[in-house]
Every structure is written in C-alpha cells, then in structure tokens.
Design an enzyme around this catalytic site. Structure first.
Site: not given
Ligand code: GLU
Length: 506
Positions: A253-255
C-alpha cells in the site's frame, strides 16, 4: 501462430508505482521474448481522477526503466492510445447493445442501491443489483431519458450461461459462476463508457493476443469475456500476476511503502537493479540466478514460471541487488552514474538530500576528477544506494589538520586497541612513513609489504597498528582499508592526519 500483441494499460490516476511497473515489465519481457509488440494505452476514462502530470510521470517512468513501447520494435503501434479519445468508438458499441436489448438504462439511484447494499451486508450476503430496470417498459425509459433523469447503462447478464471458464496462463483453469455476477454497469451514459467495456473494445481493435495484468483484475475477467463473446470477438489469453505484498503479507500500500518508481530512483536505486528486482517479484528461473540484465530477462522470461502466490516486497533484497549491480560496474561507469545521480532534477530538488557537490571542487579540473575517481573507487563496492555515496566521500575532503571524531572509536576489543594504545601505534606508523626513501612508490601494495614486514619485526599484531591508523586517516570506524587510504591521501596528508590523531588521543 497469431501475432503476439500486449498492452500497457495504466490509469493516470497516480504516480508510476511499483505495481504498474511490474505489470509493464512482464508485458514487455513477454512480448520481447516472442518478438511481439506492445501498445501503450492510457486508460484515462475516469475524468475526475486522471491527471496530465500522472500521465507524464508514467510515460517517463516506463522510459527510465528501459521498457519503452515504441521505436524500432513496434513500428506502427508506437503512439500512445488515449481511451478518452475513443468515446465515439465505444458509443457505437453501446448503441448496438441497447438496440439489441442486450443492455439497458438503469435509473436506480445511488441512495436506493446503498440501502440494498447495507441490507445485504447485514445479512452477510453479497450485494447483487436486483435487476429493477432490466425489463422496464421502453416508453417509461424513454420518458425518463427525455426528462434528463440520471441513469447508467447496465449489461444484461445472459440467463442461458451458468458459468464462465477460462485458462489463465498463470493460474490454470478458472471458473466463475454467473450467480456471482450481476447486471454490471458498462457506461455512465452513451459518451462515457466504463473500464470493463472500454478494454474489451480496445483489446479487440488492437488485436491484443495476451492480457497480462495484476490478480486484482481477475474478478473483471468473466465480465470482459462475456462482452468479448457478446460481440463475437476473439478472446485473448489472460495471465493474472500475483499480488505484491508487504513483509507482513498485507497488500502493498501507498501508506506502508514508498511505491512510486521515482522515489526509488531518487533514493539511489539504479534502473537496472529495479528492473531486476521487479522481474523477481513473482517470477524466477529454475536455477539460482538472481542478477539479470534486461537481455537475459527477455531471453529467459516465460509466463509458465510466474508464481501464483503473492510476491513479498523485500526492500533488503532490492538493496542487495542494487549493490550487486554497483559492484559489476567499472569505476568510469560508477563515476558517470554517481554524477548523473547528483545532477538529476529529482535529487537536486529533493528536500531529503542535500548533496553540495561543490565539495569536490571544480570537476572540469583533471586533478579533482582524478581524486574523486580514486575516492569513489574506495567506496564503490560498499555502496548499496547511490544516495550513500556523498556522505561516504566526505572523509576524503575534510581538512586533515582539524578532522573531528570521537576518540572512543580507537577502542577495538579484538585488535586490543584503545585511545591510550593508539598513540604508540600512530607514532610507529608515522615513523615508517616519515623514513621512506624519496623514490618509494606510495601505493597500497608497496605499503602493505612494508608495513607487514615492519610490524612483524617489532612483534606487534597487524590490527594493533593498522586499525588505529585507519581511524586516524578516516576519522571513522567504518571506512575503506588502511593501505588504500594511505595511497589516496599520499605521504603528506597522511602524516597530517596521523598527527591529528596523536593530538586527539594525548
Ligand atoms: N487500467 C487498469 C489499471 O490501471 C488496467 C486494466 C487491465 O489491464 O485490463 O489497473
């Protein structure tokens, strides 16, 4: 055999990220391996989320990684195809389906559908559109359209087929029951067809032979196959690539992870190493080989060796691969690449890095170039990322007489050295260097022979002399070898650094 044609179908709704890069790479390798073609197709139908800057970032990212779709091997298909420019084409096919009663306008509002969705959720059932408008009265539909009421266009799921089966080139036979699907939305209106519809028309128009994409699209595949069949189009071969996972097995994920390719490049990863790493995110050869050039990947790639299980994104492996690529370079190449890196816009403009290369003096000056090359040669093989190089070179450029470091680092248990013993070691080393003949060639090799002999004569242990000497020369616990440091600094500078060490320890 039919011609092999694949497509790169990114949606320009975000920066070029690792997942897209892996998909593009596998398409590239597959097509190249089979002497096929690749079409660049910008899937920009989502007008609210698509942005020009993302499109540019994706196109330039693909080029940076050497996976260009165009030029020599693609002749007629080297232009970028924009779905947004093909609305007229999709419209014709939408009109055809509507006219044949294979699709219909649906006026159910998002609010109505949300209520049904929540109800299904409470009952732990999957939500299916209840076909409210499937067989609606034509006059009523026309009245609503004339009145400008909001609607979408849904595909009428055939009632005479119970399941769709296809052979996935990675996953083998896949069967989906039609009861798992509903009358899915194919367009917002005649001028705005949606993803599942556009790709089918495009894949057919572009004679796509293989659709290679992430596993997250597998649920779209039966819908698309239904449409391929509906129009009597040839169905391409599908290959769904494993998901890319974080170390904790959650979806990348981008997070949790930096995912943009540019971030990795400005963090000092080489495009070759990134490609090498991405290739191994879900594929390998039957042997132990881990370092591959693009040419080798093209030669060895095949879909039947793509894994089914998720591919773990291991940053340590990327670092290792990058270091291996750096080790493979000769010093001229390394010099060029490091300079390119420091001068690249992303790195120069990054707030994270502060590489002031004026430290190295005027790099048009032969002497400065030579010294920088020698210094680079000493740090090259320890470099995991180009971003480390600047800091690792600093020691060669600090003022010899005022080198700052903590004398605690003279302590080394194994070498039996400390701040107190260092004075003896440094005086001993200085004495050797000061007494050298003028014609002594000050090279690491010669110095090694000389030091080993003198240390032996004096009945010291090598480390007892060479470790403190290394600290005095570098001001650091971790540095290139003592004799290499002596060579690069030369006699005078070495003596100044040794004296500085003696002063600090006394
Ligand atoms: N545009 C889609 C995406 O970015 C690709 C869809 C496909 O490969 O069919 O995920």
């Amino acid at each position: 055999m039919n011609e092999i044609i694949v497509r790169y179908p990114p949606s320009p709704t975000g920066l070029f990220h690792i997942g897209t890069a892996r998909t593009v790479l596998y398409n590239f390798l597959f097509a190249k391996n089979k002497q096929g073609k690749a079409i660049m197709r910008m899937e920009d139908t989502d007008k609210t989320r698509s942005e020009k800057q993302y499109e540019e970032n994706i196109l330039s990212g693909i080029q940076k990684l050497g996976m260009a779709w165009g030029v020599d091997w693609l002749s007629s298909t080297d232009e970028v195809v924009y779905q947004s420019e093909r609305a007229g084409v999709y419209k014709k096919y939408l009109e055809k389906l509507l006219a044949e009663d294979k699709a219909y306008y649906c006026f159910s509002t998002p609010e109505e559908l949300n209520i049904l969705r929540e109800k299904a959720q409470k009952e732990k059932k999957a939500f299916r559109y209840p076909e409210t408008w499937r067989n609606a009265d034509k006059t009523l539909v026309q009245e609503k359209l004339d009145a400008g009421e909001k609607s979408v266009i849904r595909y009428k799921l055939p009632k005479d087929i119970s399941e769709i089966t296809f052979t996935d080139a990675v996953r083998g036979e896949v069967t989906i029951k039609l009861t798992e699907l509903d009358d899915f939305v194919i367009a917002k209106n005649l001028d705005t067809a949606l993803y599942n519809f556009c790709v089918v028309i495009d894949d057919n128009d572009m004679k796509i032979s293989h659709v290679i994409r992430g596993e997250d699209h597998i649920s779209n595949t039966p819908k698309q196959i239904l449409l391929f069949k509906e129009f009597g189009f040839n169905i391409p071969t599908f290959a769904h690539l494993p998901l890319i996972l974080n170390a904790d097995k959650s979806k990348l994920s981008k997070r949790k992870n930096k995912v943009s390719v540019d971030d990795y490049l400005s963090d000092g990863f080489l495009p070759e190493a990134l490609v090498n790493f991405l290739a191994l995110l879900g594929w390998n050869t039957s042997d132990e080989q881990e370092i591959f050039t693009m040419e080798e990947l093209i030669e060895k790639f095949s879909l039947d060796r793509v894994h089914k299980g998720g591919a773990i994104f291991d940053i340590e492996k990327l670092k290792w691969i990058n270091q291996e690529w750096i080790k493979k370079m000769d010093i001229s190449e390394f010099y060029t690449r490091v300079l390119e890196y420091w001068n690249s816009e992303d790195v120069k403009n990054s707030e994270k890095y502060n590489f002031d290369i004026s430290l190295f003096g005027d790099l048009n000056n032969e002497k400065n170039i030579l010294f920088l090359r020698e210094a680079l040669a000493l740090v090259k093989d320890r470099t995991k990322q180009l971003s480390e190089v600047f800091e690792n070179l600093a020691l060669f450029y600090t003022d010899d007489a005022s080198l700052e470091y903590s004398t605690d680092i003279y302590f080394h248990k194994k070498m039996k050295t400390s701040r107190e013993t260092a004075v003896e070691s440094l005086e001993f080393a200085k004495n050797i260097i000061e007494n050298l003949d003028d014609n002594f060639e000050f090279t690491a090799e010669n110095l090694k022979n000389l030091f080993i002999e003198k240390i032996k004569e004096a009945e010291f242990k090598n480390g007892y002399i060479l470790y403190p000497l290394r600290v005095a020369l570098s001001g650091s616990e971790f540095s290139p070898g003592t004799l290499e440091l002596l060579e690069i600094f030369g006699k005078e500078r070495s003596i100044v650094r040794i004296n500085r060490g003696i002063d600090l320890c006394k």
